[in-house]
Design a protein around this motif. Structure first.
Motif, PDB file in Angstrom:
ATOM      1  N   VAL A 106       0.842  -1.208   0.000  1.00 48.23           N
ATOM      2  CA  VAL A 106       0.000   0.000   0.000  1.00 48.23           C
ATOM      3  C   VAL A 106       0.871   1.250   0.000  1.00 48.23           C
ATOM      4  N   ASP A 107       1.943   1.234   0.803  1.00 49.25           N
ATOM      5  CA  ASP A 107       2.855   2.380   0.846  1.00 49.25           C
ATOM      6  C   ASP A 107       3.594   2.545  -0.474  1.00 49.25           C
ATOM      7  N   ALA A 108       3.921   1.440  -1.115  1.00 51.81           N
ATOM      8  CA  ALA A 108       4.627   1.513  -2.397  1.00 51.81           C
ATOM      9  C   ALA A 108       3.781   2.208  -3.456  1.00 51.81           C
ATOM     10  N   VAL A 109       2.521   1.822  -3.542  1.00 50.81           N
ATOM     11  CA  VAL A 109       1.633   2.450  -4.531  1.00 50.81           C
ATOM     12  C   VAL A 109       1.512   3.946  -4.266  1.00 50.81           C
ATOM     13  N   ALA A 110       1.432   4.310  -2.998  1.00 56.32           N
ATOM     14  CA  ALA A 110       1.325   5.732  -2.656  1.00 56.32           C
ATOM     15  C   ALA A 110       2.599   6.493  -3.021  1.00 56.32           C
ATOM     16  N   LYS A 111       3.742   5.831  -2.882  1.00 56.41           N
ATOM     17  CA  LYS A 111       5.023   6.500  -3.130  1.00 56.41           C
ATOM     18  C   LYS A 111       5.312   6.702  -4.611  1.00 56.41           C
ATOM     19  N   ILE A 112       4.803   5.813  -5.442  1.00 56.17           N
ATOM     20  CA  ILE A 112       5.095   5.894  -6.877  1.00 56.17           C
ATOM     21  C   ILE A 112       4.498   7.175  -7.457  1.00 56.17           C
TER      22      ILE A 112
END
Length: 330
Positions: free
Chosen positions: A172-178
């Motif tokens: 979830v954090d990865a998608v937000a960071k991209i």
């Protein structure tokens, strides 16, 4: 001409690092391509050698210039970070501290020009944290030690290369960071690395986030159009061969058969799984964007088999090969 000097960090001394280092340095081919120097503990290397049934000379040195550089002798900058008989197969703060000290020393030697590259045996993230060093892994730790604001992880296998937009964070954090700027910078780092490795016009395929690349808005919330498409367009405007966003399931198949020189993965498992399915003994981890060359084995500390002498040294040998090749080209 002598080969490049490679600083090999011993990794977590409770893991398989000491064993795979000793086993790798028993191969004459390693000395034909580089001058290896272990940053670790001489006593631990001796213990590991006994476990794997080998009898190298452990030659302790203070500086790389003192190395004898001969197969059968392991040159070691001895930091004396763990005592004799230190346990194998356990998560220990003392082991995390030792692993930190090894990599910090290796980074220092690269900065001063005494070594040409770093090749790391695996550390344990939990042990590193227990020792008070709050880094997700080698990649982020080396970025900190070298004052580098942003780096990328590239995994290299026999028929596949993958660079990651995000790594050691939750999905979830990865998608937000991209976001487009980050994706573009990662593609640029991948492009520069391949050009430096001798691929003049790299062909790069960029993974989507959602299944079927979002299926024209049916899956997800428009992440491909908002986060990836602008970056791909910007890279194409530079004249680069970049295709995507493409569904990961078909992109990795196409890359494996030779359509692409590099896959840009959006998150950790998206890139790691295809490489590791090909075999842990053949994968190599390269940190892209550092002012120093760093390669690593593509596996962990394997506490379950540490101290038994059965760990495979293949990935360590390949990591040394990649480090030597990058150092020569630089």
């Amino acid at each position: 001409m002598p080969g490049p000097v490679i600083a090999i960090t011993m990794g977590d001394p409770s893991g398989i690092g000491p064993e795979i280092v000793v086993k790798a340095l028993a191969h004459p081919e390693v000395y034909a391509m580089c001058r290896p120097i272990v940053i670790g503990d001489a006593v631990r290397l001796q213990e590991a050698a006994a476990i794997v049934g080998m009898h190298p000379v452990i030659h302790t040195i203070a500086r790389p210039a003192e190395a004898v550089d001969a197969c059968g002798t392991i040159d070691c900058i001895d930091l004396k970070a763990v005592p004799p008989g230190h346990p194998f197969g356990q998560m220990l703060a003392a082991s995390g501290e030792a692993a930190y000290r090894y990599i910090a020393k290796a980074a220092e030697l690269c900065r001063t020009g005494e070594t040409d590259a770093i090749c790391t045996a695996p550390l344990n993230k939990e042990a590193l944290h227990a020792a008070g060093h709050k880094f997700p892994g080698h990649t982020e730790l080396l970025a900190h030690l070298t004052g580098t604001p942003e780096v990328s992880m590239m995994l290299v296998g026999p028929k596949l290369r993958v660079i990651h937009v995000t790594t050691h964070i939750g999905l979830v954090d990865a998608v937000a960071k991209i976001e487009p700027g980050l994706v573009e910078r990662v593609i640029a780092r991948g492009h520069a690395t391949l050009v430096a490795a001798g691929i003049r016009e790299p062909r790069m395929g960029v993974c989507a986030i959602n299944p079927h690349a979002g299926e024209s808005g049916l899956f997800g919330h428009g992440e491909e159009e908002a986060k990836i498409v602008p970056a791909v367009a910007a890279c194409r405007a530079r004249g680069w061969s970049v295709e995507g966003p493409l569904p990961g399931d078909t992109l990795f198949f196409r890359a494996y058969r030779g359509d692409f020189d590099l896959v840009v993965a959006m998150y950790h498992d998206q890139g790691h799984i295809p490489i590791k399915v090909m075999g842990l003994e053949s994968g190599v981890n390269i940190t892209v964007g550092l002012p120093v060359i760093r390669t690593s084995v593509d596996h962990g500390t394997a506490f379950d088999i540490a101290g038994r002498g059965i760990a495979d040294e293949g990935s360590m040998i390949e990591a040394l090969r990649q480090a030597a090749d990058l150092a020569v080209r630089r």
